[in-house]
Design a protein around this motif. Structure first.
Motif: not given
Length: 486
Positions: A278-290
């Motif tokens: 459960y994500a208890d707070k909103w995750h920040r906007d992000v782009t992760v390149t694998v």
């Protein structure tokens, strides 16, 4: 406070006073617990934890929320209970356990945190992993990831029958992405050979050999089995690499490998799928390149996953191109075992044919003998020429002067036979390069000699060099008349 809690607290207080040297007056007191009471005693924290499930807030929240809420309440709790039963559920939570199972789980967890990894019920193992995923038991993400990896590795050693491999690779990868760890930690062991090859092709600094190996792996036609490769592997690697780089430019430059062999697909992504999370707070906007063909994006709490999907149709095109390269190279090298061509798009037809032709022409030119001039002797040659010229000048002073005539015929020209042939070829618009190579001469050296010998007649050079020697336009017609060249 109930009767049992009060008696336990009094006993603990008396024990502390004794250790601290405080005088204690002993009086007759009843036995704190009977055997039956000890067996039925349950720490009050379990009751308080269960009350959270009956709260008004829990009525409107998902079960994952309740699990995290209870986990946070019990995150420092320890217990010491000898539980001998089992526990197994899909998506196990505290709510699926009875009181005895709860005590068994937290007593086992207490030992885990004390570095004592013991085999237990499978449901307990997954509940502990779910706690770690939900930030229970650690403060820094790097610490949490280390605890997760270390526990799973050590527990698999004491209980090989447990099936963690079906879920753990994705959960570990999601942990890295979600909590912002270095993507270098991601283990790509679950990639297919196709994905690994395409990823390699998107990397910077990839070598010709690596390009060939990746393409050979992706292709249905294996050039490593060709007789041309058996004799001249470097030739095959060079040609394949040149064709690929030309195609790469056509398909959009560096990193276009994915579009050449499949499709890039973007879809909604659920973090920690198949786990209680459960994500208890909103995750920040992000782009992760694998990698060059995979990335994760979070926008307003919504995750998206972009990944490469191989295309059997496009891989068949690669197989046809590789077969056509093989066929062209067999033809050029005179191989007895011929191959038939497969029709492909016009770009690949032309690229393969032209690349193979150009490569073997370059190879033939490189194999021709190289004419070398010893520059160190040029000064002595010039010095000898100057001495000879001075002697001739002195002799001419004592000779009777002869009337000077403008050279009108070939024999009057101060050029030798080779120089004359080169000059005539240039005046006729022909290429004298082959003539020079036949006679073992360098075209540039011959042209310099012509300019030097005709300088006294024209007070200027008659040939100039760009990419190729040409007659200067001002002297072209005059030279043609003098040599009677049409």
């Amino acid at each position: 406070m109930n009767k049992y809690d009060e008696e336990v607290r009094n006993a603990v207080s008396a024990l502390k006073n004794r250790k601290n040297g405080v005088e204690t007056v002993y009086t007759d007191t009843p036995i704190l617990f009977t055997a039956s009471q000890m067996k039925s005693y349950t720490p009050p924290q379990y009751l308080e934890m269960r009350k959270l499930a009956r709260s008004s807030e829990a009525a409107y929240m998902p079960s994952e929320w309740l699990f995290v809420k209870q986990a946070q309440f019990m995150k420092y709790f320890i217990d010491d209970y000898n539980y001998q039963g089992g526990f197994s559920r899909f998506y196990p939570t505290y709510g699926d356990m009875n009181t005895e199972q709860l005590r068994g789980y937290f007593s086992w967890r207490t030992k885990v945190r004390q570095e004592k990894i013991e085999k237990t019920a499978p449901g307990f193992v997954f509940v502990y992993i779910f706690e770690l995923i939900n930030r229970i038991g650690w403060r820094k993400p790097a610490d949490g990831y280390g605890i997760l990896c270390d526990f799973c590795s050590r527990y698999a050693a004491v209980d090989p029958a447990i099936r963690l491999d079906a879920y753990l690779p994705r959960w570990k990868k999601d942990f890295i992405i979600y909590y912002g760890l270095d993507t270098a930690l991601i283990e790509n062991k679950n990639e297919t050979e196709t994905e690994a090859a395409v990823i390699k092709l998107t990397e910077c600094g990839v070598t010709d050999r690596e390009i060939f190996d990746c393409l050979n792996l992706l292709s249905s036609h294996k050039l490593t089995k060709s007789p041309v490769y058996a004799k001249t592997p470097d030739d095959v690697i060079n040609v394949v690499t040149r064709v690929y780089r030309a195609a790469e430019v056509c398909f959009g430059g560096k990193g276009a490998a994915a579009s050449m062999f499949g499709s890039i697909v973007t879809s909604v992504y659920s973090m920690f799928s198949s786990a209680v999370f459960y994500a208890d707070k909103w995750h920040r906007d992000v782009t992760v390149t694998v990698s060059g063909i995979e990335r994760f994006e979070c926008d307003g709490g919504m995750w998206k996953h972009t990944v490469f999907m191989p295309s059997s149709t496009k891989l068949k095109v690669l197989g046809a191109v590789m077969k056509n390269i093989d066929a062209e190279m067999r033809e050029k090298t005179g191989c007895k075992r011929k191959l038939s061509h497969i029709q492909t798009a016009g770009f690949f037809e032309d690229t393969v044919r032209n690349t193979v032709r150009d490569y073997y022409e370059e190879k033939a030119r490189a194999a021709r003998p190289v004419i070398k001039i010893d520059v160190s002797v040029l000064d002595s040659i010039r010095e000898t020429a100057m001495i000879t010229q001075q002697r001739l000048t002195v002799e001419e002073e004592y000779d009777e002067p002869e009337p000077q005539q403008t050279p009108q015929t070939d024999t009057d020209f101060p050029l030798d036979e080779n120089e004359m042939q080169v000059l005539k070829a240039l005046l006729s618009g022909e290429n004298p390069d082959g003539l020079c190579r036949k006679n073992g001469l360098m075209l540039s050296v011959v042209c310099d000699a012509i300019n030097e010998k005709l300088f006294e007649l024209f007070n200027d050079n008659v040939i100039e060099f760009f990419d190729y020697p040409v007659i200067i336009e001002d002297y072209g017609e005059e030279l043609k008349k003098m040599l009677e060249v049409d």
